[in-house]
Design an enzyme around this catalytic site. Structure first.
Site, PDB file in Angstrom:
ATOM      1  CE1 TYR A   1     -11.351   1.384   4.883  1.00 41.03           C
ATOM      2  CE2 TYR A   1      -9.314   2.211   3.946  1.00 41.03           C
ATOM      3  CZ  TYR A   1     -10.149   1.156   4.253  1.00 41.03           C
ATOM      4  OH  TYR A   1      -9.787  -0.126   3.929  1.00 41.03           O
TER       5      TYR A   1
ATOM      6  CB  SER B   1      -3.198   1.674  -2.022  1.00 37.09           C
ATOM      7  OG  SER B   1      -2.524   2.239  -0.915  1.00 37.09           O
ATOM      8  CE  LYS B   2      -7.112  -1.971   6.051  1.00 36.11           C
ATOM      9  NZ  LYS B   2      -8.526  -1.682   5.856  1.00 36.11           N
ATOM     10  CB  CYS B   3      -4.238   4.963   1.164  1.00 28.84           C
ATOM     11  SG  CYS B   3      -5.484   5.832   0.264  1.00 28.84           S
TER      12      CYS B   3
ATOM     13  CB  SER C   1      -0.905   0.031   1.236  1.00 25.98           C
ATOM     14  OG  SER C   1      -1.857  -0.999   1.194  1.00 25.98           O
TER      15      SER C   1
END
Ligand code: PMP
Length: 315
Positions: free
Chosen positions: A164, A158-160, A64
């Site tokens: 969210y 990408s868990k950015c 990520s």
């Protein structure tokens, strides 16, 4: 739910008291969402406390960051070790683990490059994400009026942190209308995922889930369920799914480190199957929890035992 505090939070290689784990308000991340993070759980087995797919989570964190040209000053192996040390130092068994790498304090402007990349890890006790009944009875969800990000806008893979904001729009809208979760379409109109969980559908004994190109996070639980289901002989297709296919499914469920495997009983107030967890959902859920809680053999090598903590915390 307020935090159940633990003793220490790991920050850039040091254990810091929970209440002292603070950052400057002018840190880049506060203004521009420049963080990448992970979320995983530990489980209690007869052998002791285990982390589920620890190395895969640390690897996804590093991936990520790479997408955003962030160099985390710790390797995936060092992050694994830090997580194990932190769980041990906090003397906690069943918990949620949250590593976060973020652009810190140096100067403020859209260009993140002058700012350091800091890494923090916290652990705390956390129950069922969508409530105690959800795992058993399932949840009622709605389709969101918000779509997931188009692939050439923000990379869903990408868990950015900034992704969210999209998830928050989906979740807030769903809750405002009385649903537990929202289900989002991608910008092409195909089913993508929930605000923080992947989606599965079952029809005539076959399992379907949106492909990695449908603006989803490559969920580690999603991957685990695909492998468990294939090993049980189920046919699984990663393919585009339409909204109406959800309404006419026999069974539907969410997967994620937080929701684990949660049945979906209603979508847009249409009852799925007979409105309870269906037989295949239940079979997969049982196999998943049997593995996590040490009742089944860890044949995939997904569990890492948390060793007894040695030594006083560095402060
Ligand atoms: N999609 C999104 C947007 C998420 O935030 C999560 C939770 N990390 C998932 C899917 C599920 O991923 P995993 O199974 O790795 O927790």
């Amino acid at each position: 739910m307020p935090f159940q505090k633990t003793k220490y939070i790991w920050m850039n290689g040091k254990l810091v008291d929970w209440d002292d784990a603070t950052i400057h308000v002018l840190s880049h991340v506060v203004h521009y969402g420049s963080s990448v993070f992970e979320g995983m759980r530990t489980y209690v087995t007869p052998q002791g406390t285990v982390c589920f797919r620890l190395g895969d989570h640390s690897k996804r964190l590093v991936d990520s960051a790479k997408i955003y040209r962030m160099e985390i000053p710790f390797s995936a192996a060092e992050i694994d070790q830090a997580i194990l040390d932190l769980i041990g130092a906090n003397e906690i068994e069943s918990c949620y683990v949250r590593p976060v790498a973020y652009r810190g304090y140096e100067s403020l402007g859209v260009d993140p490059s002058p700012c350091p990349v800091d890494l923090a890890i916290a652990v705390w006790p956390w129950g069922a994400y969508l409530g105690a009944d959800a795992l058993e009875k399932g949840v009622s969800v709605c389709f969101s009026s918000w779509a997931r990000m188009a692939p050439n806008t923000m990379p869903a893979g990408s868990k950015c942190g900034a992704n969210y904001m999209n998830s928050q729009l989906i979740k807030l809208e769903a809750m405002r209308h009385g649903y537990a979760e929202g289900l989002a379409l991608d910008t092409f109109g195909f089913v993508s995922e929930g605000s923080a969980q992947n989606f599965f559908l079952i029809r005539d004994g076959k399992i379907y889930t949106p492909p990695l190109t449908a603006a989803i996070l490559p969920g580690i639980t999603r991957d685990s369920i695909i492998r468990i289901a294939r090993d049980k002989g189920f046919e699984i297709e990663e393919t585009n799914i339409t909204r109406e296919q959800c309404y006419t499914a026999d069974e539907t469920f969410f997967t994620g480190s937080a929701v684990e495997l949660t049945p979906i009983s209603r979508i847009d107030q249409i009852t799925i199957g007979d409105g309870t967890a269906g037989p295949i959902t239940r079979e997969l859920q049982k196999a998943y929890f049997d593995l996590l809680e040490g009742r089944a053999e860890d044949k995939y090598g997904w569990l890492t035992l948390v060793p007894e903590y040695q030594g006083a915390p560095a402060k």
